[in-house]
Design an enzyme around this catalytic site. Sequence first.
Site, PDB file in Angstrom:
ATOM      1  N   SER A 271       0.818  -1.205   0.000  1.00  0.00           N
ATOM      2  CA  SER A 271       0.000   0.000   0.000  1.00  0.00           C
ATOM      3  C   SER A 271       0.862   1.270   0.000  1.00  0.00           C
ATOM      4  O   SER A 271       1.717   1.417  -0.862  1.00  0.00           O
ATOM      5  CB  SER A 271      -0.946  -0.063   1.196  1.00  0.00           C
ATOM      6  OG  SER A 271      -2.093   0.656   0.879  1.00  0.00           O
ATOM      7  N   HIS A 413      -7.800  -5.674   0.698  1.00  0.00           N
ATOM      8  CA  HIS A 413      -6.538  -4.927   0.770  1.00  0.00           C
ATOM      9  C   HIS A 413      -5.764  -5.376   2.013  1.00  0.00           C
ATOM     10  O   HIS A 413      -6.175  -5.084   3.147  1.00  0.00           O
ATOM     11  CB  HIS A 413      -6.909  -3.441   0.879  1.00  0.00           C
ATOM     12  CG  HIS A 413      -5.747  -2.513   0.844  1.00  0.00           C
ATOM     13  ND1 HIS A 413      -4.940  -2.372  -0.264  1.00  0.00           N
ATOM     14  CD2 HIS A 413      -5.265  -1.644   1.767  1.00  0.00           C
ATOM     15  CE1 HIS A 413      -4.015  -1.457  -0.016  1.00  0.00           C
ATOM     16  NE2 HIS A 413      -4.184  -1.007   1.204  1.00  0.00           N
TER      17      HIS A 413
HETATM   18  C1  GCU Z   1      -5.431   4.780   1.677  1.00  0.00           C
HETATM   19  C2  GCU Z   1      -4.852   5.530   0.504  1.00  0.00           C
HETATM   20  C3  GCU Z   1      -4.045   4.634  -0.416  1.00  0.00           C
HETATM   21  C4  GCU Z   1      -3.044   3.838   0.369  1.00  0.00           C
HETATM   22  C5  GCU Z   1      -3.735   3.117   1.498  1.00  0.00           C
HETATM   23  C6  GCU Z   1      -2.798   2.374   2.450  1.00  0.00           C
HETATM   24  O1  GCU Z   1      -6.441   3.934   1.246  1.00  0.00           O
HETATM   25  O2  GCU Z   1      -5.897   6.165  -0.145  1.00  0.00           O
HETATM   26  O3  GCU Z   1      -3.385   5.395  -1.398  1.00  0.00           O
HETATM   27  O4  GCU Z   1      -2.351   2.965  -0.464  1.00  0.00           O
HETATM   28  O5  GCU Z   1      -4.431   4.047   2.306  1.00  0.00           O
HETATM   29  O6  GCU Z   1      -1.657   2.744   2.592  1.00  0.00           O
HETATM   30  O7  GCU Z   1      -3.290   1.437   3.097  1.00  0.00           O
END
Ligand code: GCU
Length: 434
Positions: A271, A413
Amino acid sequence: MKRLHSYLLKTCLLFMSLLSISTNALAQSAAETIYDEARIPAYQLPDPLRFNDATPVKSVADWTRRRTELLRLFAENVYGKTPDQKLPKPRVEVTSVEKLALGGKATRKEVTVWLSPQHPMRVLMYLPNSAGSKPAPVFLGLNFYGNQATNADPGITMATSWVPEQAANSMSSHRAAEASRGLDAHQWDVNAMLSRGYGLVTVYCGDLDPDFHDGYKNGIQPLFYKSGQTKPDSSEWGTVGAWAYGLSRAMDYLETDPAVDARQVALFGHSRMGKAALWAGAQDLRFAIVISNESGEGGAALARRRIGERIVHLNSRFPHWFCDKFKTFNEREDALPVDQHELLALIAPRPLYVASAEDDKWSDPKGEFMGAQAASPVYALFGLKGLTTTAFPAVNQPVGGGHIAYHIRTGKHDVTPYDWARYLDFADTHFKKK
Ligand code: GCU
């Protein structure tokens, strides 16, 4: 007259408030999240194999020059420039060694790299005891909540810098709580790594720059300010840049540790840490493999697709991550002189793994796949197979037998043992393990 005046004033105020409501509504609707592929406007991706002046890149020697151009474009427009000047050589202190960690499978070692007296970067390592005296290949990655959150091992030193609420003692303290031990352990499958002969090295991102917008006061950025400077210039680095910098400083340390094979360091990030890993891997050629786990917008996903998270969302929710100039591309994806496939291309000729999750639509899985595909011509220039698969693969069907691999797994995610098993296979292949 007085009444007329007040009537006019009221009408004017009403009109102004209506105007501001409608501009807000406009801003909101323009920043609306799109998941429907049919709504992607026609776009053209910039060509990594053309110089800025449109002449073609025909050889590996040309690519070396094109690489410099692309790095500059990403630095000036997206992540911000990493300062050229070097800090004084950091003092490095081994603060603990436990030879029988994790039930005897690993040696746990903690090292503090003092970037400044106020900025200790604490490196946590688990090295496989099965390696004996042989230097071990390792995975290196930043963590979200402090080293103590990556494993329930009570011997890990707690983070001392600011931590997010989830890991903190109280909503207001932002000091790491005992209860945060192992909070994130499910994302770090250290047992799988150890049993396959790999070590794990991790650093808390907050040691470089805590993940909230405080005008870069508590991060490492001020260490590099010119006299009188109070914040990074519009094309200088933000938080993601500082995180990437920390990964390179961790690599500096790994190069000096005889227990680690510094030529076999696979850089991993999930992420937002995936965005940082890609940017670090693009800038620093010492990372032998780069792995992006659901890095999404500002990571592996093509910005021009506008699916899921967009630049405008990134910049409004996380104004500290990128350079200020990146904000000028909010809702202007086509004006950006680069797109993320070119960031992935900067990993070439080193092996690259891009992974997505089915339910992580916000990260635009297909955009991540297409980013990896569009980076492939640069691998071909090196005579290497990139991601030649044309069809978007089915879930849990990894693709790419060459230097770029991709998978989309079922689920949300996250980082799961399924992901780690794929990364370990990939590392085995490229590190030529028997
Ligand atoms: C949020 C953000 C993303 C990122 C994510 C994370 O959702 O919008 O860009 O990748 O956090 O780091 O879990």
